[in-house]
Write an enzyme that holds these catalytic residues in place. Structure first.
Site, PDB file in Angstrom:
ATOM      1  CG  ASP A 199      -2.381   0.970   1.847  1.00 12.38           C
ATOM      2  OD1 ASP A 199      -2.567   1.123   0.708  1.00 12.38           O
ATOM      3  OD2 ASP A 199      -1.697   1.768   2.452  1.00 12.38           O
ATOM      4  CD  GLU A 258      15.917 -14.297   4.210  1.00 10.41           C
ATOM      5  OE1 GLU A 258      16.145 -13.128   4.915  1.00 10.41           O
ATOM      6  OE2 GLU A 258      15.912 -15.270   5.005  1.00 10.41           O
TER       7      GLU A 258
HETATM    8  C1  NOJ Z   1      -4.536   2.741  -0.580  1.00 13.66           C
HETATM    9  C2  NOJ Z   1      -5.674   2.142  -0.737  1.00 13.66           C
HETATM   10  O1  NOJ Z   1      -6.370   1.286  -1.930  1.00 13.66           O
HETATM   11  C3  NOJ Z   1      -6.608   2.983  -0.292  1.00 13.66           C
HETATM   12  O2  NOJ Z   1      -8.011   2.292  -0.061  1.00 13.66           O
HETATM   13  C4  NOJ Z   1      -6.312   2.955   0.784  1.00 13.66           C
HETATM   14  O3  NOJ Z   1      -7.307   4.346   1.646  1.00 13.66           O
HETATM   15  C5  NOJ Z   1      -5.320   3.974   1.449  1.00 13.66           C
HETATM   16  N1  NOJ Z   1      -4.039   3.398   0.647  1.00 13.66           N
HETATM   17  C6  NOJ Z   1      -4.855   4.337   2.637  1.00 13.66           C
HETATM   18  O4  NOJ Z   1      -4.265   2.843   3.037  1.00 13.66           O
END
Ligand code: NOJ
Length: 523
Positions: A199, A258
């Site tokens: 993310d 790894e």
């Molecule tokens: C991107 C994610 O796809 C989204 O759903 C989220 O709200 C934000 N990152 C924060 O984690």
């Protein structure tokens, strides 16, 4: 090795996918029940599962309060074990979400960190003193609106939150925090996952001096909607993409390598990064391709849906990637409007053909194969602060079983998996045929990509080939039929509009909003 280059990935939003216990919220055992659908009926190769960890669900799981457990709403640890075994038994890979930039404010790490300035975990998060006038340490704005800084009365400092104020950013400069995050990865690698979708990877390193971002005049509409109006009032120069990022990424990759070396099971990392030119995005791949395996390509979510613009977007990725890197394509995800809503349902079938025939790894978002539109929800009933619940509607398996956290509407109930499987002209049947054809044709896996020139205005066409076998893909994005002439004759294998033209020919009539796959005769 390199399974991810040939794979088709399917994104599961677990809350809305399949509910095994009838509480209205999808769960892991619901997903287990649908693995045969994914592996055999549809024919995808890998699942990317959005977060299922304990969470107050302010950001629907992207606010994690325990990285190594399963939220009871989704099931148990044993259910996760069952999922991974059942997926692997069907040849499906399992990629899970890793959220390195922030945690929930309910996470024990943050509870400790906020307990006092001298707490050993204070530096695991990004804390800073107010400016002399008491205002936040920088002018940085959040996607959720307003400042990224929240004042903590008890300790007299601000903490940083790039997203909601209940999602404090962690501090990757702290070696203990980094080790703790890598330990999270080890936990899931030991459980057998095949990789991670990471993310907002671009955010994990910021300017340690918290320099103000420069103002940005609001961009004129250019065919892409402003996602976050408040946030878009500044150039986000200092709250992301600090050079320290590269080292953190290679550390993550080294850990995956790894495991790959030790277990013989190749583990991958897919970076979710904000839109940026490909020349900049290649940074995440690492100078020696020792970074993430690829970054999600959101071009098709943002580029104008016009043949020239799409061709340019494809060409830009192809041109910028280093020789051994690998492209990828995405049409929708859990944060963005679904394609039929954004562009109009007439574009759904051509988009499917495009997604599944380009050189690169396609990722499908659940329900995309049904041609689902957004689920309209009035603003006062939004559960997500940004209204993204509209793109997270319940997967309509049949028209009867729909007591779900978001009620399905007539469009969802008219487009169920059950009804579409019985209809040879449905969007789902088209996806199944395209995926089967893709599986059967190596030219569509690692074959070269060559765009064809001199086409009618609304057409896009390209060759995908190995020395033994070349396919041509012809797409007409426009509202009128068009004629495309190929460099050599071939036979149509598939038409998105139903019947494919007979016989071996060089000239193909492509109906409005339709496309063809043609097998070219050998030279
Ligand atoms: C991107 C994610 O796809 C989204 O759903 C989220 O709200 C934000 N990152 C924060 O984690």
């Amino acid at each position: 090795m390199n399974w991810w280059r040939d794979a088709v990935i399917y994104q599961v939003y677990p809350r809305s996918f399949a509910d095994s216990d009838g509480d209205g919220i999808g769960d892991l055992l619901g997903l287990v029940d649908k693995l045969d659908y994914l592996a055999n009926t549809l024919g995808v190769d890998a699942i990317w599962l959005c977060p299922v960890y304990p969470s107050p669900q302010i950001d629907f799981g992207y606010d994690i309060s325990d990285h190594t457990a399963i939220d009871p709403v989704f099931g148990t640890d044993a259910d996760f074990a069952e999922l991974i075994t059942a997926a692997h038994a069907r040849g499906l890979k399992l990629i899970i979400d890793f959220v390195p930039n922030h945690t929930s404010d309910q996470h024990p790490w943050f509870q400790e960190s906020r307990a006092g300035k001298d707490n050993p975990k204070r530096d695991w998060y990004v804390w800073a003193d107010p400016r002399p006038d008491g205002t936040p340490p920088s002018n940085w704005t959040s996607e959720q609106g307003g400042s990224t800084w929240e004042f903590d009365q008890a300790t007299g400092q601000y903490y940083l939150h790039s997203f909601h104020r209940t999602q404090p950013d962690v501090n990757w400069r702290n070696p203990e925090l980094r080790a703790a995050m890598l330990k999270v990865l080890r936990h899931w690698l030991d459980r057998g996952v095949d990789g991670f979708r990471i993310d907002v990877l671009h955010l994990i390193a910021k300017d340690p001096a918290f320099t103000d971002n420069p103002p940005r005049p609001l961009p004129a509409p250019n065919g892409t909607d402003l996602q976050h109006p408040d946030y878009d009032t500044q150039w986000h120069l200092h709250d992301r993409l600090h050079p320290d990022l590269d080292g953190y990424i290679t550390e993550i990759r080294a850990l995956l390598d790894e495991y790959t070396a030790r277990t013989g099971q190749e583990r991958i990392a897919i970076g979710e990064v904000e839109a940026m030119p490909w020349t900049a995005a290649t940074r995440f791949l690492g100078a020696q391709l020792n970074g993430v395996h690829f970054t999600f390509n959101f071009d098709f979510l943002e580029t104008r849906w016009h043949a020239k613009a799409l061709r340019a977007a494809i060409g830009a990725q192809e041109a910028a990637l280093p020789p051994d890197a690998w492209p990828n394509y995405v049409l929708s995800n859990h944060d963005r409007p679904r394609l039929p809503t954004r562009l109009g349902p007439e574009h759904t079938r051509v988009a499917a053909l495009l997604l599944l025939t380009l050189r690169g790894t396609p990722t499908l978002y659940y329900g995309e194969e049904l041609g689902l539109s957004d689920l309209p929800i009035p603003r006062e009933r939004w559960q997500d602060p940004l209204g993204r619940d509209q793109v997270r509607g319940p997967m309509p398996w049949t028209s009867t079983e729909h007591t779900t956290w978001l009620p399905a509407n007539a469009h969802y109930l008219a487009n169920t998996v059950e009804s579409q499987l019985a209809d040879p002209h449905s969007t789902l049947t088209l996806y199944c045929r395209l995926l089967a054809l893709r599986r059967a044709n190596p030219a569509l896996h690692r074959g070269d990509y060559q765009a064809l020139a001199g086409l009618p205005e609304h057409c896009l066409a390209y060759l995908r080939g190995t020395p033994a076998h070349t396919l041509a893909v012809l797409l007409n994005l426009g509202p009128d039929p068009a004629t495309i002439t190929l460099p050599r004759p071939g036979n149509a294998l598939l038409s998105t509009s139903g019947t494919a033209p007979d016989g071996t020919r060089s000239e193909f009539q492509v109906p409005a909003h339709a496309g063809l796959i043609v097998a070219l005769t050998r030279r």
